[in-house]
Design a protein around this motif. Structure first.
Motif, short mmCIF file in Angstrom:
data_model
loop_
_atom_site.label_atom_id
_atom_site.label_comp_id
_atom_site.label_asym_id
_atom_site.label_seq_id
_atom_site.Cartn_x
_atom_site.Cartn_y
_atom_site.Cartn_z
N TYR A 75 -12.17 -75.09 24.30
CA TYR A 75 -11.29 -74.72 25.18
C TYR A 75 -10.08 -74.53 24.44
O TYR A 75 -9.44 -73.23 24.74
N PHE A 76 -9.38 -75.17 23.53
CA PHE A 76 -8.27 -75.14 22.73
C PHE A 76 -8.10 -73.76 21.78
O PHE A 76 -7.29 -73.04 21.72
N LEU A 77 -9.34 -73.68 21.39
CA LEU A 77 -9.79 -72.67 20.20
C LEU A 77 -9.95 -71.15 20.70
O LEU A 77 -9.70 -70.36 20.19
N VAL A 78 -10.77 -71.14 22.02
CA VAL A 78 -11.31 -69.95 22.28
C VAL A 78 -10.51 -69.54 23.64
O VAL A 78 -10.54 -68.13 23.98
N SER A 79 -9.59 -70.28 24.02
CA SER A 79 -9.12 -69.88 25.59
C SER A 79 -8.09 -68.53 25.37
O SER A 79 -8.30 -67.66 26.13
N LEU A 80 -7.28 -68.54 24.32
CA LEU A 80 -6.56 -67.46 23.88
C LEU A 80 -7.38 -65.90 23.66
O LEU A 80 -7.08 -64.93 24.21
N PHE A 126 -20.48 -76.27 20.88
CA PHE A 126 -19.47 -75.40 20.64
C PHE A 126 -19.73 -73.96 21.07
O PHE A 126 -18.90 -73.46 21.89
N VAL A 127 -20.91 -73.52 20.75
CA VAL A 127 -21.21 -72.03 21.25
C VAL A 127 -21.34 -71.93 22.78
O VAL A 127 -20.70 -71.21 23.24
N MET A 128 -22.00 -73.21 23.29
CA MET A 128 -22.11 -72.97 24.80
C MET A 128 -20.63 -73.14 25.40
O MET A 128 -20.43 -72.26 26.63
N ALA A 129 -19.81 -74.20 24.92
CA ALA A 129 -18.35 -74.26 25.54
C ALA A 129 -17.70 -73.10 25.53
O ALA A 129 -17.03 -72.75 26.15
N SER A 130 -17.78 -72.35 24.32
CA SER A 130 -17.06 -70.94 24.10
C SER A 130 -17.62 -70.05 25.40
O SER A 130 -16.69 -69.23 25.86
N GLY A 131 -18.94 -70.10 25.52
CA GLY A 131 -19.14 -69.28 26.62
C GLY A 131 -18.59 -69.61 28.24
O GLY A 131 -18.07 -68.76 28.80
N ILE A 132 -18.49 -70.95 28.36
CA ILE A 132 -18.00 -71.61 29.74
C ILE A 132 -16.53 -71.31 29.66
O ILE A 132 -15.87 -70.87 30.79
#
Length: 418
Positions: A75-80, A126-132
């Motif tokens: 969430y921290f790395l992918v949100s923006l 991590f990949v799965m959470a990036s999609g979410i």
């Protein structure tokens, strides 16, 4: 998170679409709300993975909590970056991409289990959470914008309740297909291969959903800069109640995730529940189910009770229940930890709404700051893991207790620091 998160996006309906034409939006709102169920379901499976992989790889509690660290760290790395991508490809395409990326993460569980490498499980997470994360960046502003702006909060509360339904159902699915898929005794090592079929099933569903969203006809929404009123500072960071709200979000998400992560191991202890981990996984549903019930009830209660008072009340009860978890043993401690979910229910949306109150033109920036604070779900469980390894599992619940102390202070004092 039962954790329902808002995305750092600002949006308006398409030109010419009347905001009060609610019938126009019923179908797209129902479709988008289904996404809240999907990511709630997937997120809650982490609480099954933690004890399962801890046994399979003979991990310490700190090592097992890397599951949540990896998942919520995304969430921290992918949100923006996700927000920037959505601005380029649109919300509906963003949903399809998010579902596809999450499906890829689920597929990666198969080779991770075949090779039996813990780091590969973390990479898949991590990949799965990036999609979410992409799903959340797309769905939250979409649900908020479609319809009458006066009822935006009501729509989001309903969507968050549906998220809790996913959180409630997920552990039952995991207990049935992951823990029951492992036919070893509790004292022996679990089988990593037990996760292969369940996550392939989820991947197939996500791919199907991505195709459906690709071809659905949904109203388009676009970015907006019209929220120019009420700003008295040059940056959202200058609002103390927002910065303190971000700290409260960090600690709340951390506490909620951390408690859920430890429940199975805790209530299966001989001095607590005297039950095996498969049975404990079914009890986990009560923790997330409590949050679901509390959100439906809370959405009605908050029409009559001040948000700060409701938040303080829930924080005090959560602190009291954690005190029982730490100080007593047996079924009292077991039911106390499960009951915390009920009082977690309204915390995230209430803290979020208090944090962005009165930001005016900086509301979008403030929303982004609060979204980044979700990384607490990555940090706090690791801290509790350190205490569990060095002292005891029961005493490790001191970590979320401290989190709720700050949330109570924020409700009574911090939220009023404008």
């Amino acid at each position: 998170m039962g954790n329902s998160m808002s995305a750092p996006q600002s949006a308006v309906p398409p030109v010419g679409a009347p905001m009060n034409s609610s019938s126009t939006y019923v179908f797209p709102l129902l479709v988008m709300t289904s996404l809240f169920f999907i990511w709630g379901f997937i997120t809650s499976l982490n609480d099954i993975l933690i004890p399962h992989l801890k046994s399979a790889f003979e991990l310490t509690y700190v090592q097992a909590m890397l599951i949540q660290f990896t998942f919520f760290g995304a969430y921290f790395l992918v949100s923006l970056p996700a927000g920037a991508l959505i601005r380029r490809i649109g919300y509906q395409n963003g949903v399809s991409v998010g579902l596809g990326v999450a499906a890829l993460g689920c597929i990666l569980f198969y080779p991770a289990a075949a090779i039996q490498q813990y780091w590969l499980f973390l990479a898949a997470l991590f990949v799965m959470a990036s999609g979410i994360t992409l799903l959340q960046v797309s769905a939250n502003p979409y649900v908020a914008v479609l319809g009458n702006p006066d009822t935006a909060s009501s729509r989001l509360n309903f969507s968050q309740a549906i998220n809790s339904v996913g959180h409630t159902v997920g552990p039952l699915f995991g207990a049935l297909l992951i823990m029951n898929g492992d036919h070893t005794q509790v004292a022996e090592s679990a089988d990593p291969a037990a996760v292969q079929l369940p996550y392939l099933m989820i991947a197939a569903f996500l791919i199907l959903a991505a195709l459906v969203f690709k071809f659905l006809r949904l109203p388009a929404i676009a970015g907006d800069n019209s929220d120019l009123g009420g700003a008295s500072h040059t940056s959202a960071w200058q609002y103390p109640h927002l910065v303190l709200g971000a700290a409260a979000i960090f600690l709340y998400v951390g506490a909620e995730v951390s408690i859920g992560s430890f429940i199975i191991n805790f209530i299966s202890l001989p001095e607590i529940g005297q039950i095996d981990e498969r049975t404990a996984a079914q009890y986990l549903t009560l923790y997330w189910g409590g949050a679901m019930v509390g959100r439906f009830v809370g959405s009605a209660v908050l029409q009559f009770v001040r948000a700060t008072r409701a938040l303080a009340f829930n924080a005090v009860l959560a602190i009291g229940l954690l005190a029982l978890v730490i100080l007593v043993e047996g079924r009292i401690a077991m039911w106390a930890v499960l009951a915390i979910g009920l009082f977690n229910s309204i915390m995230f949306p209430t803290i979020f709404s208090l944090g962005i109150r009165g930001l005016g033109a900086h509301t979008s920036q403030g929303s982004g700051i609060l979204c980044l604070a979700i990384v607490g779900g990555a940090i706090v469980p690791v801290l509790q893991g350190v205490l569990a390894d060095s002292v005891s599992v029961s005493m490790s619940f001191t970590v979320p207790l401290v989190c709720y102390l700050f949330i109570g202070w924020y409700a009574l004092v911090g939220a009023n620091k404008h």
